[in-house]
Design a protein around this motif. Sequence first.
Motif, PDB file in Angstrom:
ATOM      1  N   ASP A   1      44.406  33.645  35.568  1.00 13.18           N
ATOM      2  CA  ASP A   1      43.647  34.193  36.682  1.00 13.18           C
ATOM      3  C   ASP A   1      42.412  34.879  36.094  1.00 13.18           C
ATOM      4  O   ASP A   1      42.537  35.835  35.327  1.00 13.18           O
TER       5      ASP A   1
ATOM      6  N   ARG B   1      44.094  29.229  37.205  1.00 12.42           N
ATOM      7  CA  ARG B   1      45.021  29.323  38.332  1.00 12.42           C
ATOM      8  C   ARG B   1      44.337  29.940  39.552  1.00 12.42           C
ATOM      9  O   ARG B   1      44.583  29.550  40.688  1.00 12.42           O
ATOM     10  N   SER B   2      43.475  30.921  39.326  1.00  8.82           N
ATOM     11  CA  SER B   2      42.686  31.515  40.402  1.00  8.82           C
ATOM     12  C   SER B   2      41.447  32.152  39.790  1.00  8.82           C
ATOM     13  O   SER B   2      41.401  32.433  38.592  1.00  8.82           O
TER      14      SER B   2
ATOM     15  N   THR C   1      38.453  35.222  40.662  1.00  5.27           N
ATOM     16  CA  THR C   1      37.910  36.310  41.487  1.00  5.27           C
ATOM     17  C   THR C   1      36.558  36.695  40.915  1.00  5.27           C
ATOM     18  O   THR C   1      36.463  37.131  39.757  1.00  5.27           O
TER      19      THR C   1
ATOM     20  N   ALA D   1      40.789  25.663  41.969  1.00  3.51           N
ATOM     21  CA  ALA D   1      41.593  26.887  42.059  1.00  3.51           C
ATOM     22  C   ALA D   1      41.098  27.774  43.194  1.00  3.51           C
ATOM     23  O   ALA D   1      39.889  27.820  43.475  1.00  3.51           O
ATOM     24  N   PRO D   2      42.003  28.492  43.870  1.00  2.00           N
ATOM     25  CA  PRO D   2      41.559  29.452  44.885  1.00  2.00           C
ATOM     26  C   PRO D   2      40.571  30.444  44.293  1.00  2.00           C
ATOM     27  O   PRO D   2      40.818  31.016  43.226  1.00  2.00           O
ATOM     28  N   THR D   3      39.457  30.631  44.971  1.00  3.79           N
ATOM     29  CA  THR D   3      38.397  31.494  44.462  1.00  3.79           C
ATOM     30  C   THR D   3      38.028  32.534  45.510  1.00  3.79           C
ATOM     31  O   THR D   3      37.788  32.190  46.669  1.00  3.79           O
TER      32      THR D   3
ATOM     33  N   HIS E   1      44.699  38.011  47.016  1.00 10.85           N
ATOM     34  CA  HIS E   1      44.237  36.724  46.478  1.00 10.85           C
ATOM     35  C   HIS E   1      45.222  36.180  45.460  1.00 10.85           C
ATOM     36  O   HIS E   1      45.535  34.978  45.457  1.00 10.85           O
TER      37      HIS E   1
ATOM     38  N   ARG F   1      47.987  34.482  46.960  1.00 10.43           N
ATOM     39  CA  ARG F   1      47.633  33.222  47.632  1.00 10.43           C
ATOM     40  C   ARG F   1      47.626  32.042  46.685  1.00 10.43           C
ATOM     41  O   ARG F   1      47.728  30.898  47.099  1.00 10.43           O
ATOM     42  N   ARG F   2      47.520  32.344  45.395  1.00 12.29           N
ATOM     43  CA  ARG F   2      47.286  31.270  44.421  1.00 12.29           C
ATOM     44  C   ARG F   2      48.408  30.238  44.436  1.00 12.29           C
ATOM     45  O   ARG F   2      49.519  30.488  44.828  1.00 12.29           O
TER      46      ARG F   2
END
Length: 235
Positions: A61, A84-85, A87, A176-178, A231, A234-235
């Motif tokens: 992350d 993986r994520s 931010t 990846a979720p951002t 967040h 959520r990943r």
Amino acid sequence: MMGSGRAFDPMARRLGGKVDLTAFDLPSHGRSEAWRPAGGEDYHTTVTRIAEGLLGTGPVDLIGHSLGGTVALRLAVAAPQRVRSVTLIEPVLFAASRSGHALDNELAALAAAGEMEAAARLFLSVWGAPGGFKALPCSLQQAAVELMPLVLETDAALSADVHGILRPGGLEAVAAPTLLIAGAESPAVMDEILDTLAARLPNAQRATVPRAGHMVPVTHPTEVTALVAGHLGRR
């Protein structure tokens, strides 16, 4: 930039061990050694190389603020399979904006005239914590003046994107979720940057912290940590 890895201490405490965090002092900051250009490597590349060496083998992350946000994004674009994520808190990738960094020419002119303290005052009036230069203790004021050459050195990476973070297909490959976080009172150019990133990153969400500026993770750690925690879930 002009801080240390300890800026993430409040976030670490509030996350309560939900994740293992590794934060480091940038070269010439905190307890890190002074940065010396070697082998044609610019400052942004040095920081990216250090961060890459801390990633380990599994998916990670990435969390980055300001310059660190651009480093996190550079890492994600270079190796999306390792992420993986992501931010990004106020990432200062001015090349992604329409108007660019409005201070570039003014800062360069002050530096050319040897007015580094004036340059530091101007820089921190826009990108510093509330109160800017005058709110810093004398020791930190001197440190800010000494670090201004590094701020200027990053111009090619941030305003000209010499490392191709925005290259065609690069952001689009980061699945990846951002999470893109901004302070509501940050300079208008930040909205332009995040508009570009949100439009191209395939799995991006935006969040704005009210009554906060560029130094939002320092001035509003509770709000930022809540966003980060959500967040990560959520990943």
